[in-house]
Scaffold this active site. Structure first.
Site, PDB file in Angstrom:
ATOM      1  N   HIS A 156       0.832  -1.219   0.000  1.00 46.64           N
ATOM      2  CA  HIS A 156       0.000   0.000   0.000  1.00 46.64           C
ATOM      3  C   HIS A 156       0.861   1.261   0.000  1.00 46.64           C
ATOM      4  CE1 HIS A 156      -3.296  -2.719   1.244  1.00 46.64           C
ATOM      5  NE2 HIS A 156      -2.381  -3.245   2.033  1.00 46.64           N
ATOM      6  N   SER A 277      14.931  22.169 -16.150  1.00 46.27           N
ATOM      7  CA  SER A 277      13.735  22.973 -16.380  1.00 46.27           C
ATOM      8  C   SER A 277      14.160  24.312 -16.972  1.00 46.27           C
ATOM      9  CB  SER A 277      13.010  23.183 -15.055  1.00 46.27           C
ATOM     10  OG  SER A 277      12.245  24.372 -15.094  1.00 46.27           O
ATOM     11  N   LYS A 283      15.973  22.358 -10.793  1.00 48.28           N
ATOM     12  CA  LYS A 283      15.337  21.087 -11.163  1.00 48.28           C
ATOM     13  C   LYS A 283      16.250  20.141 -11.938  1.00 48.28           C
ATOM     14  CE  LYS A 283      11.287  20.258 -11.110  1.00 48.28           C
ATOM     15  NZ  LYS A 283       9.941  20.696 -11.155  1.00 48.28           N
ATOM     16  N   GLU A 290       9.744   9.045 -16.876  1.00 46.48           N
ATOM     17  CA  GLU A 290       8.362   9.499 -17.115  1.00 46.48           C
ATOM     18  C   GLU A 290       7.911   9.169 -18.540  1.00 46.48           C
ATOM     19  OE1 GLU A 290       7.785  13.631 -15.856  1.00 46.48           O
ATOM     20  OE2 GLU A 290       9.190  13.258 -14.248  1.00 46.48           O
TER      21      GLU A 290
END
Ligand code: ARG
Length: 466
Positions: A156, A277, A283, A290
């Site tokens: 979980h 970024s 970043k 992704e």
């Protein structure tokens, strides 16, 4: 001559129809397979006396010269032809004249394209399999290096029990191992040769289908000519294999994204596999992971597309089936790229062992073991569960982990605790006591790694022998 038919037509094809109908813009990719199949067919026609030896040899020579010229870039594949089959045949006729017009004896584009797609898929299956074995090599190396890197195992997405990084990656090793063997199964099933099925009902020429099958390295000729030209099961199966590979890559990507986040910091993705970024200078984004996760939808779409195309086609060949190619090409290209990138990303990624271990220590992943300790000391399990539960609550308030508590604190919850509790709930003990087959304990893990490397070695050797 840009098309192979026209005798029974009195008008030109409408321009939009031509554009709609043509497949050369994407099936040009099959040029090698198409020529390979035609050489086998022409050789057989010569052997069977259906064509003279001379005609058969001229055709083969012509095909070889086309192959060499495409390879060297001298002969570009242009889009004015209907498909790759027309392109090759028209070029052959241009080069060798009348003998070229005999190549298509006893053959239809229906069995020809069925053959080309099987040859392509067979090669693609092997390539993906090899890329997966490379990925497995990287995963195995991580397992081997991190036998004692403790980390929380989750259920979980809540810290559950301690495991090792080796054990966690072992789960992915198994997923990709199944993917490899699944591809092998697909490869076995597709390895039958459809050439000789003709348009749908075989031919009246005395073709030697066994010879063609053997010379193209197939196990057998396909058994039913109508099925031969209308079967795309193998392509759907391949897309299914690819979809599952993407499921596994996507789950791993998801974990890498989480682990690379500021909150987890379990791993650091190498600069070479991250992007920045345009506005936020701090970043470093996990774009590769992704995108792999994102491209999963695309591969599922490819499979759904072909399943849907095939589901209501009456026997035998219908033009709908021309739609088999783009999904197969797209999914193959996508998965190849994703598997290779995943291997590269993992190979260069650094693992923060200290942070993983701290996370396991501070997540009460040893709570089950603490309860088991009390059971050994004679406390009934349900009572032990309650005692440890209250201790966890106490620790949360004090911002401590169980093994930070003093013996006095332990005693205040149960007199059954002794000083051997510290060893009993150390991460190393918790993990190493898990000794059943497939568990993370050192001895069990050693066995798992041994079996995994043995399998990988055998698979790699098999590929080299082929
Ligand atoms: N381009 C076609 C395909 O990919 C080749 C087969 C054409 N056959 C036909 N009967 N029109 O399916």
């Amino acid at each position: 001559m840009a098309q192979l038919w026209g005798g029974r037509f009195t008008k030109e094809t409408n321009a939009l129809v031509k554009e709609f109908n043509d497949s050369i813009s994407f099936d040009k990719r099959l040029w090698k397979e198409d020529i390979e199949g035609s050489i086998a067919h022409a050789t057989m026609l010569g052997r069977q006396g259906i064509l003279t030896k001379e005609a058969s040899e001229n055709i083969i020579e012509g095909l070889l010269s086309i192959r060499a010229d495409i390879e060297s870039g001298k002969l570009p594949i242009t889009n004015e032809y209907e498909d790759i089959h027309s392109f090759v045949e028209a070029n052959l006729i241009d080069r060798i004249g009348d003998d070229g017009k005999k190549l298509h004896t006893g053959r239809s584009r229906n069995d020809q394209v069925a053959l080309d797609m099987r040859l392509f898929t067979r090669k693609a299956v092997n390539e993906v399999r090899e890329d997966l074995l490379q990925l497995e090599k990287v995963i195995l190396k991580i397992m081997d290096t991190h036998r004692e890197t403790f980390m929380p195992g989750f259920t979980h997405l809540q810290k559950a029990q301690p495991v090792t990084l080796a054990h966690h990656f072992g789960a992915y090793f198994e997923m990709f191992r199944r993917d490899v063997t699944r591809l092998e199964d697909t490869g076995k099933r597709l390895n039958e040769c459809p050439l000789g099925a003709g348009a749908l009902a075989g031919t009246t020429y005395p073709l030697d289908r066994g010879f063609v099958a053997e010379s193209l390295d197939f196990d057998l000729p396909t058994r039913n000519s109508m099925d031969s030209v209308s079967d795309r099961d193998y392509a759907i199966e391949f897309l299914g294999d690819l979809s599952l590979i993407m499921v596994h890559l996507s789950r791993l990507s998801e974990e890498i994204i989480l682990w690379n986040s500021n909150e987890y910091r379990f791993v650091e993705i190498d600069d070479g596999y991250s992007t920045g970024s345009s506005i936020m200078p701090q970043k470093k984004n996990p774009d590769v992971a992704e995108l792999i996760r994102g491209k999963t939808g695309r591969v599922f779409g490819d499979q759904t597309s072909l399943l849907t195309t095939m589901k209501a086609i009456p026997l035998a060949y219908d033009k709908d089936m021309q739609e088999d190619k783009e999904p197969v090409f797209d999914a193959f290209d996508t998965v190849t790229m994703c598997v290779r990138l995943m291997a590269g990303m993992l190979e260069t990624m650094s693992f923060r062992e200290d942070i993983m271990e701290k996370s396991a220590r501070h997540g009460f992943t040893n709570a089950t073991d603490a309860a088991d300790y009390l059971v050994v000391k004679g406390v009934p399990f349900r009572d032990a569960h309650g005692i440890i539960g209250r201790m966890v609550l106490y620790c949360i308030e004090k911002e401590k982990s169980l093994d930070d508590l003093s013996l006095e604190e332990f005693h205040s919850f149960s007199k059954a605790f002794d000083k051997d509790i510290y060893d009993a709930i150390s991460l190393k003990t918790c993990v190493d006591k898990r000794l059943t087959v497939g568990a993370p304990g050192q001895a069990a893990m050693d066995e798992e790694i041994k079996a995994s490397s043995k399998w990988l070695e055998e698979e790699t050797r098999e590929g080299e022998e082929e």
